[in-house]
Design an enzyme around this catalytic site. Structure first.
Site, PDB file in Angstrom:
ATOM      1  N   THR A   1       0.697  -1.418   0.121  1.00  0.00           N
ATOM      2  CA  THR A   1      -0.008  -0.353  -0.049  1.00  0.00           C
ATOM      3  C   THR A   1       0.844   0.923  -0.120  1.00  0.00           C
ATOM      4  OG1 THR A   1      -2.029  -1.058   1.193  1.00  0.00           O
ATOM      5  CG2 THR A   1      -1.563   1.221   1.358  1.00  0.00           C
TER       6      THR A   1
ATOM      7  N   ASN B   1      -5.507  -8.335  -8.103  1.00  0.00           N
ATOM      8  CA  ASN B   1      -5.824  -9.339  -6.770  1.00  0.00           C
ATOM      9  C   ASN B   1      -7.257 -10.079  -7.443  1.00  0.00           C
ATOM     10  OD1 ASN B   1      -6.408  -6.547  -7.020  1.00  0.00           O
ATOM     11  ND2 ASN B   1      -7.232  -7.474  -5.070  1.00  0.00           N
TER      12      ASN B   1
ATOM     13  N   HIS C   1       4.768 -10.375   2.140  1.00  0.00           N
ATOM     14  CA  HIS C   1       3.751 -11.223   2.353  1.00  0.00           C
ATOM     15  C   HIS C   1       3.038 -12.043   1.760  1.00  0.00           C
ATOM     16  CE1 HIS C   1      -0.317  -8.954   2.814  1.00  0.00           C
ATOM     17  NE2 HIS C   1       0.181  -8.017   2.354  1.00  0.00           N
TER      18      HIS C   1
ATOM     19  N   CYS D   1     -15.303  -7.474   0.128  1.00  0.00           N
ATOM     20  CA  CYS D   1     -17.045  -7.965  -0.027  1.00  0.00           C
ATOM     21  C   CYS D   1     -17.435  -6.840   0.505  1.00  0.00           C
ATOM     22  CB  CYS D   1     -17.425  -9.879  -0.219  1.00  0.00           C
ATOM     23  SG  CYS D   1     -19.247  -9.086   0.086  1.00  0.00           S
TER      24      CYS D   1
END
Ligand code: PLP
Length: 378
Positions: A70, A150, A202, A324
């Site tokens: 990010t 992604n 990660h 979501c």
């Protein structure tokens, strides 16, 4: 537990955890300190940087450690716009970027920048280089287009975009978020022709809290992200996260030593899952993902979140896209303009080197049970 959410984050191999523990326990020196322990840490940070840079295919001096993907995305967008602020105040990105890119673009819009969001091809999720280049104007300062989506696993044509940009508007800088592509699809900064490339540890078996940004030679005097003590070449101050950097480098080394085997294995698992899950009733595959580790599908009529919860209660971890939000499809799924019933039922499975066909079989059984025993939506 059956973990099928490797695009969200990955398990940490013991060798990575051991390396990090050793740094935390015994090698706690500050790399800026001038006595031997500090100097040794500085040397080690630079050798870890060389490992990550080597895997990415750039010079160590072109790779800056960040706290996550990010941060790399935000930095690239701000630095790219800053360098080209006299070219114009226009950014081209896509409607299916990670929120890290979209929200940074939204910030720029609040500062008076204009942002064009290129829509994916409905249904497939693909984005052509032509569609991106058509949106580029003489005042376009920056193009930001991800390498691997992604949620869908689509691989976008960054090299073709770079070639088109140098013909159409050579000053425009190019950023690619390669968080999902690093060590899964082959690329180097040179092969892509990108000026900024974001990666994150990660997603490849490294720890959370560490990433890196490649900044290429066309970015002269990059705008510092954090002013302060002058670490990371004076561009991103803050005492280096030595244990995280060590873990990042170890994870890179492990993945690199299986650079062909791991992606091949994931692709085999993805193909097996595609085959197996598409035989389930009401299942429709979503997007034409080429990345080895991501498969998106809809069990049309069965709400995503109910599937995630039901499988989760049986120890099977899948996701409903990357986010979501309160039952609403993610912005990526929304951009595909699917019928409501299809969009509301999208789930994502993502794989790692550890995933087995038995994991997929168990997931398929659980989805079938869900289908046969739960109520669909109206
Ligand atoms: N970009 C993409 C494509 C991602 O998938 C992610 C994480 O899910 C990020 C950026 C953000 O990375 P991080 O979690 O390291 O901030």
């Amino acid at each position: 537990m059956i973990y099928l959410d490797h695009a969200a984050t990955t398990p940490i191999p013991a060798a990575v955890a051991d390396e990090m523990c050793a740094v935390l326990r015994t090698q706690f020196g500050n790399p800026s300190a001038q006595y031997p322990m500090g100097l040794e840490m500085k040397r080690r940070v630079e050798s870890w940087r060389s490992v990550v840079a080597g895997a990415l295919g750039c010079r160590p001096g072109e790779l800056y450690f960040t706290s996550c993907g990010t941060e790399g995305d935000a930095w690239a967008i701000h630095a790219g716009c800053w360098q080209n602020r006299r070219v114009g105040k226009h950014i081209v990105t896509t409607a299916v970027e990670h929120s890290a890119v979209l929200e940074s673009c939204r910030w720029m819009a609040q500062e008076g920048w204009e942002v064009t969001y290129v829509a994916p091809d409905p249904g497939t999720g693909r984005i052509s280089a032509e569609a991106v280049l058509d949106a580029v104007r003489p005042d376009t300062a920056l193009v930001s287009c991800m390498l691997v989506n992604n949620e869908l696993g689509c691989v976008y044509p960054i090299a073709e975009i770079a070639r088109g940009l140098s013909a159409k508007n050579p000053k425009t800088l190019l950023h690619t978020d390669a968080v999902q592509g690093f060590l899964k699809v082959p690329f180097t900064p040179k092969s892509l022709g990108a000026d900024f490339i974001t990666i994150s540890a990660h997603k490849i078996g490294g720890p959370k809290g560490i990433g890196a940004l490649y900044i290429g030679p066309r970015v002269r005097n990059p705008r510092p992200l954090l002013p302060g003590g002058g670490q990371e070449g004076g561009l991103r101050s803050g005492t280096e996260a030595t244990a995280q950097i060590a873990g990042f480098a170890k994870a890179v080394e492990l993945r690199q030593s299986f650079i062909k085997e791991h992606p091949d294995h994931m692709a085999q698992i993805r193909d097996y899952a595609r085959e197996k899950l598409s035989q389930l009733p009401d299942v429709q595959l979503i997007g034409q993902g080429d990345a080895p580790h991501i498969l998106s599908l809809s069990m049309v009529g069965w709400p995503s979140q109910n599937m995630v919860n039901d499988l989760g209660s049986q120890g099977i971890c899948i996701s409903a896209g990357s986010a979501c939000h309160k039952g609403k499809p993610s912005h990526v799924v929304a951009a595909l303009k699917l019928p409501k019933k299809v969009a509301g039922s999208v789930i994502r499975l993502s794989f790692g080197p550890e995933t087995t066909t038995a994991d997929i079989d168990a997931c398929a059984d659980a989805l079938r049970r869900h289908h046969d025993t739960r109520m669909p939506m109206l």
